[in-house]
Design an enzyme around this catalytic site. Structure first.
Site, PDB file in Angstrom:
ATOM      1  N   HIS A  98     -28.256 -25.661 -41.536  1.00  0.00           N
ATOM      2  CA  HIS A  98     -29.303 -24.749 -41.066  1.00  0.00           C
ATOM      3  C   HIS A  98     -30.558 -25.563 -40.810  1.00  0.00           C
ATOM      4  CE1 HIS A  98     -32.253 -21.485 -40.947  1.00  0.00           C
ATOM      5  NE2 HIS A  98     -32.989 -22.265 -41.722  1.00  0.00           N
ATOM      6  N   ARG A 149     -33.034 -29.423 -34.391  1.00  0.00           N
ATOM      7  CA  ARG A 149     -32.180 -28.444 -33.718  1.00  0.00           C
ATOM      8  C   ARG A 149     -31.282 -29.136 -32.688  1.00  0.00           C
ATOM      9  NH1 ARG A 149     -33.168 -23.409 -35.205  1.00  0.00           N
ATOM     10  NH2 ARG A 149     -32.467 -22.404 -33.291  1.00  0.00           N
ATOM     11  N   GLU A 198     -40.036 -21.464 -45.056  1.00  0.00           N
ATOM     12  CA  GLU A 198     -38.759 -21.914 -45.639  1.00  0.00           C
ATOM     13  C   GLU A 198     -38.963 -23.097 -46.593  1.00  0.00           C
ATOM     14  OE1 GLU A 198     -35.675 -20.458 -42.127  1.00  0.00           O
ATOM     15  OE2 GLU A 198     -36.050 -22.600 -42.397  1.00  0.00           O
ATOM     16  N   PHE A 257     -23.509  -9.554 -39.286  1.00  0.00           N
ATOM     17  CA  PHE A 257     -22.964 -10.676 -40.057  1.00  0.00           C
ATOM     18  C   PHE A 257     -23.755 -10.966 -41.326  1.00  0.00           C
ATOM     19  CE2 PHE A 257     -25.685 -12.534 -36.684  1.00  0.00           C
ATOM     20  CZ  PHE A 257     -26.598 -13.247 -37.440  1.00  0.00           C
ATOM     21  N   ASN A 289     -21.133 -23.368 -40.295  1.00  0.00           N
ATOM     22  CA  ASN A 289     -21.548 -24.321 -39.252  1.00  0.00           C
ATOM     23  C   ASN A 289     -22.318 -25.510 -39.834  1.00  0.00           C
ATOM     24  OD1 ASN A 289     -23.908 -22.980 -39.829  1.00  0.00           O
ATOM     25  ND2 ASN A 289     -24.377 -22.406 -37.723  1.00  0.00           N
ATOM     26  N   LYS A 344     -24.821 -26.770 -45.751  1.00  0.00           N
ATOM     27  CA  LYS A 344     -24.192 -25.518 -46.199  1.00  0.00           C
ATOM     28  C   LYS A 344     -22.920 -25.776 -47.033  1.00  0.00           C
ATOM     29  CE  LYS A 344     -25.977 -22.740 -42.366  1.00  0.00           C
ATOM     30  NZ  LYS A 344     -25.667 -21.641 -41.425  1.00  0.00           N
ATOM     31  N   TYR A 371     -32.502 -15.172 -45.755  1.00  0.00           N
ATOM     32  CA  TYR A 371     -32.013 -14.739 -44.433  1.00  0.00           C
ATOM     33  C   TYR A 371     -32.460 -13.314 -44.092  1.00  0.00           C
ATOM     34  CZ  TYR A 371     -29.003 -18.800 -43.554  1.00  0.00           C
ATOM     35  OH  TYR A 371     -28.528 -20.062 -43.279  1.00  0.00           O
TER      36      TYR A 371
END
Ligand code: CMP
Length: 140
Positions: A117, A87, A128, A59, A114, A11, A51
């Site tokens: 992703h 993950r 994706e 958010f 964060n 990110k 998203y």
């Protein structure tokens, strides 16, 4: 166990701090191979489509704005149980709750910034990956 592929995004908070190499080292040290990778700047529309599952969440607007705020690195990772493995390597969504040794614990700045992703299911991973890459881009 099965060989799987998952979509990863490094990110804007992480590209801003030049963490791409250190994050990729985490993947490779953990048995995940980077089999496709591209650095790009998302448009607002591209972020909103990516998203869309979160569009009713409070958010959503801020998240899409953040994801367009700088370059991202989109990548396909391959390995045994890659979706679950990634993950675990990433850690909890909120870096404050992430286990020691995870990417988000070490590098994450906030629940929004964060650092990474990762796809959350085989169905999501397939969608994706196809969102960013065509078959010829992916060299397993
Ligand atoms: P990611 O795995 O990219 O999927 C959706 C993202 O929404 C998530 O990581 C977070 O960065 C972001 N996000 C921002 N605020 C929240 C929140 N309050 N709860 C969950 N995710 C959030």
């Amino acid at each position: 166990m099965a060989l799987e592929r998952t979509l990863s995004i490094i990110k804007p908070d992480a590209t801003r701090r030049d963490l791409t190499g250190r994050i990729n080292a985490r993947f490779e040290e953990s048995g995940l191979r980077v089999i496709a990778q591209r650095r790009l700047r998302l448009t607002r529309e591209q972020a909103e489509v990516f998203y869309a599952v979160h569009k009713e969440r409070s958010f959503f607007g801020d998240l899409c704005g953040f994801m367009c705020s700088g370059p991202v690195v989109v990548q396909v990772l391959e390995g045994e149980d890659a979706i679950k493995a990634n993950r675990e390597i990433m850690g909890a969504t909120n870096p404050a709750n992430a286990d020691d040794g995870t990417i988000r614990k070490e590098f994450g700045e906030s629940v929004e910034a964060n650092s990474v992703h990762g796809s959350d299911s085989p169905e999501t991973a397939a969608w994706e990956i196809a969102y960013f890459f065509c078959t010829m881009d992916i060299v397993g």
